[in-house]
Design a protein around this motif. Structure first.
Motif, PDB file in Angstrom:
ATOM      1  N   LEU A   1       0.828  -1.213   0.000  1.00 50.49           N
ATOM      2  CA  LEU A   1       0.000   0.000   0.000  1.00 50.49           C
ATOM      3  C   LEU A   1       0.862   1.262   0.000  1.00 50.49           C
ATOM      4  O   LEU A   1       0.536   2.247  -0.665  1.00 50.49           O
ATOM      5  N   LEU A   2       1.957   1.225   0.729  1.00 52.50           N
ATOM      6  CA  LEU A   2       2.874   2.365   0.732  1.00 52.50           C
ATOM      7  C   LEU A   2       3.474   2.578  -0.657  1.00 52.50           C
ATOM      8  O   LEU A   2       3.610   3.712  -1.112  1.00 52.50           O
ATOM      9  N   ALA A   3       3.778   1.499  -1.356  1.00 54.87           N
ATOM     10  CA  ALA A   3       4.299   1.605  -2.726  1.00 54.87           C
ATOM     11  C   ALA A   3       3.256   2.220  -3.663  1.00 54.87           C
ATOM     12  O   ALA A   3       3.583   3.065  -4.498  1.00 54.87           O
ATOM     13  N   ILE A   4       2.006   1.809  -3.518  1.00 55.06           N
ATOM     14  CA  ILE A   4       0.930   2.365  -4.347  1.00 55.06           C
ATOM     15  C   ILE A   4       0.777   3.856  -4.076  1.00 55.06           C
ATOM     16  O   ILE A   4       0.699   4.666  -5.005  1.00 55.06           O
ATOM     17  N   LEU A   5       0.745   4.229  -2.799  1.00 51.10           N
ATOM     18  CA  LEU A   5       0.602   5.631  -2.428  1.00 51.10           C
ATOM     19  C   LEU A   5       1.773   6.459  -2.950  1.00 51.10           C
ATOM     20  O   LEU A   5       1.585   7.542  -3.505  1.00 51.10           O
ATOM     21  N   LEU A   6       2.958   5.929  -2.814  1.00 52.70           N
ATOM     22  CA  LEU A   6       4.153   6.642  -3.277  1.00 52.70           C
ATOM     23  C   LEU A   6       4.122   6.850  -4.788  1.00 52.70           C
ATOM     24  O   LEU A   6       4.501   7.924  -5.278  1.00 52.70           O
ATOM     25  N   SER A   7       3.660   5.869  -5.530  1.00 52.13           N
ATOM     26  CA  SER A   7       3.563   6.007  -6.983  1.00 52.13           C
ATOM     27  C   SER A   7       2.585   7.109  -7.371  1.00 52.13           C
ATOM     28  O   SER A   7       2.864   7.924  -8.252  1.00 52.13           O
ATOM     29  N   ALA A   8       1.446   7.138  -6.706  1.00 53.32           N
ATOM     30  CA  ALA A   8       0.453   8.178  -7.002  1.00 53.32           C
ATOM     31  C   ALA A   8       0.973   9.554  -6.620  1.00 53.32           C
ATOM     32  O   ALA A   8       0.839  10.519  -7.384  1.00 53.32           O
ATOM     33  N   VAL A   9       1.580   9.654  -5.449  1.00 54.41           N
ATOM     34  CA  VAL A   9       2.113  10.936  -4.981  1.00 54.41           C
ATOM     35  C   VAL A   9       3.227  11.425  -5.904  1.00 54.41           C
ATOM     36  O   VAL A   9       3.351  12.630  -6.147  1.00 54.41           O
ATOM     37  N   ALA A  10       4.019  10.513  -6.426  1.00 56.21           N
ATOM     38  CA  ALA A  10       5.121  10.907  -7.318  1.00 56.21           C
ATOM     39  C   ALA A  10       4.592  11.685  -8.515  1.00 56.21           C
ATOM     40  O   ALA A  10       5.126  12.744  -8.871  1.00 56.21           O
ATOM     41  N   TYR A  11       3.531  11.191  -9.121  1.00 60.05           N
ATOM     42  CA  TYR A  11       2.982  11.884 -10.284  1.00 60.05           C
ATOM     43  C   TYR A  11       2.355  13.219  -9.898  1.00 60.05           C
ATOM     44  O   TYR A  11       2.567  14.236 -10.567  1.00 60.05           O
ATOM     45  N   VAL A  12       1.584  13.212  -8.823  1.00 61.91           N
ATOM     46  CA  VAL A  12       0.916  14.446  -8.396  1.00 61.91           C
ATOM     47  C   VAL A  12       1.940  15.527  -8.082  1.00 61.91           C
ATOM     48  O   VAL A  12       1.786  16.690  -8.466  1.00 61.91           O
ATOM     49  N   ARG A  13       3.022  15.155  -7.390  1.00 60.13           N
ATOM     50  CA  ARG A  13       4.062  16.140  -7.062  1.00 60.13           C
ATOM     51  C   ARG A  13       4.805  16.602  -8.317  1.00 60.13           C
ATOM     52  O   ARG A  13       5.126  17.776  -8.456  1.00 60.13           O
ATOM     53  N   TRP A  14       5.103  15.678  -9.225  1.00 59.38           N
ATOM     54  CA  TRP A  14       5.787  16.063 -10.468  1.00 59.38           C
ATOM     55  C   TRP A  14       4.948  17.096 -11.210  1.00 59.38           C
ATOM     56  O   TRP A  14       5.457  18.126 -11.650  1.00 59.38           O
ATOM     57  N   LYS A  15       3.649  16.815 -11.348  1.00 61.62           N
ATOM     58  CA  LYS A  15       2.756  17.721 -12.068  1.00 61.62           C
ATOM     59  C   LYS A  15       2.665  19.071 -11.361  1.00 61.62           C
ATOM     60  O   LYS A  15       2.741  20.127 -12.007  1.00 61.62           O
ATOM     61  N   ALA A  16       2.499  19.069 -10.045  1.00 64.13           N
ATOM     62  CA  ALA A  16       2.392  20.325  -9.292  1.00 64.13           C
ATOM     63  C   ALA A  16       3.674  21.152  -9.429  1.00 64.13           C
ATOM     64  O   ALA A  16       3.614  22.377  -9.575  1.00 64.13           O
ATOM     65  N   ASN A  17       4.818  20.495  -9.410  1.00 58.91           N
ATOM     66  CA  ASN A  17       6.090  21.212  -9.583  1.00 58.91           C
ATOM     67  C   ASN A  17       6.205  21.790 -10.987  1.00 58.91           C
ATOM     68  O   ASN A  17       6.679  22.912 -11.174  1.00 58.91           O
ATOM     69  N   GLU A  18       5.780  21.030 -11.985  1.00 59.85           N
ATOM     70  CA  GLU A  18       5.819  21.526 -13.364  1.00 59.85           C
ATOM     71  C   GLU A  18       4.934  22.763 -13.525  1.00 59.85           C
ATOM     72  O   GLU A  18       5.327  23.741 -14.147  1.00 59.85           O
TER      73      GLU A  18
END
Length: 122
Positions: A63-80
């Motif tokens: 579950l932590l891996a799933i959450l981390l994968s989702a957060v990775a994209y959301v943070r990448w997009k927000a930073n962009e």
């Protein structure tokens, strides 16, 4: 099929875009490592503790891996988006949540190792 947010603002310096991408990829690498750990615990830690504890640890890591994968994209997009609009990078409470979850799973794992003789008696 370019997302609308990529058409807003100015293109950031490519060095910052690539740095943001490297950060995203490191988050994904970490998620894959957590997932590999979950699989390893599920497959190879059978004699370490009762099965329900092993499953709980493996599911927690998964579950932590799933959450981390989702957060990775959301943070990448927000930073962009922030870079395109020349704004400050967004803050996210998710980092402390993920660190706390990893800490909790680690504590449970260490406790299982230390309490193995007691757990395996029953």
């Amino acid at each position: 099929m370019t997302p609308r947010w990529r058409e807003q603002g100015d293109d950031p310096d490519y060095r910052f875009t690539l740095a943001n991408e490297r950060t995203f990829l490191s988050w994904i690498r970490t998620a894959l490592a957590l997932l590999a750990g979950a699989v390893a615990i599920d497959q190879f830690a059978g004699g370490l503790a009762p099965r329900w504890i092993i499953v709980a640890l493996a599911v927690g890591l998964g579950l932590l891996a799933i959450l981390l994968s989702a957060v990775a994209y959301v943070r990448w997009k927000a930073n962009e988006i922030a870079m395109r609009r020349r704004r400050a990078m967004p803050h996210s409470p998710v980092l402390s949540i993920l660190a706390g979850a990893a800490l909790a799973i680690g504590v449970v794992f260490v406790a299982v190792i230390l309490l193995r003789p007691v757990l395996m008696q029953g």
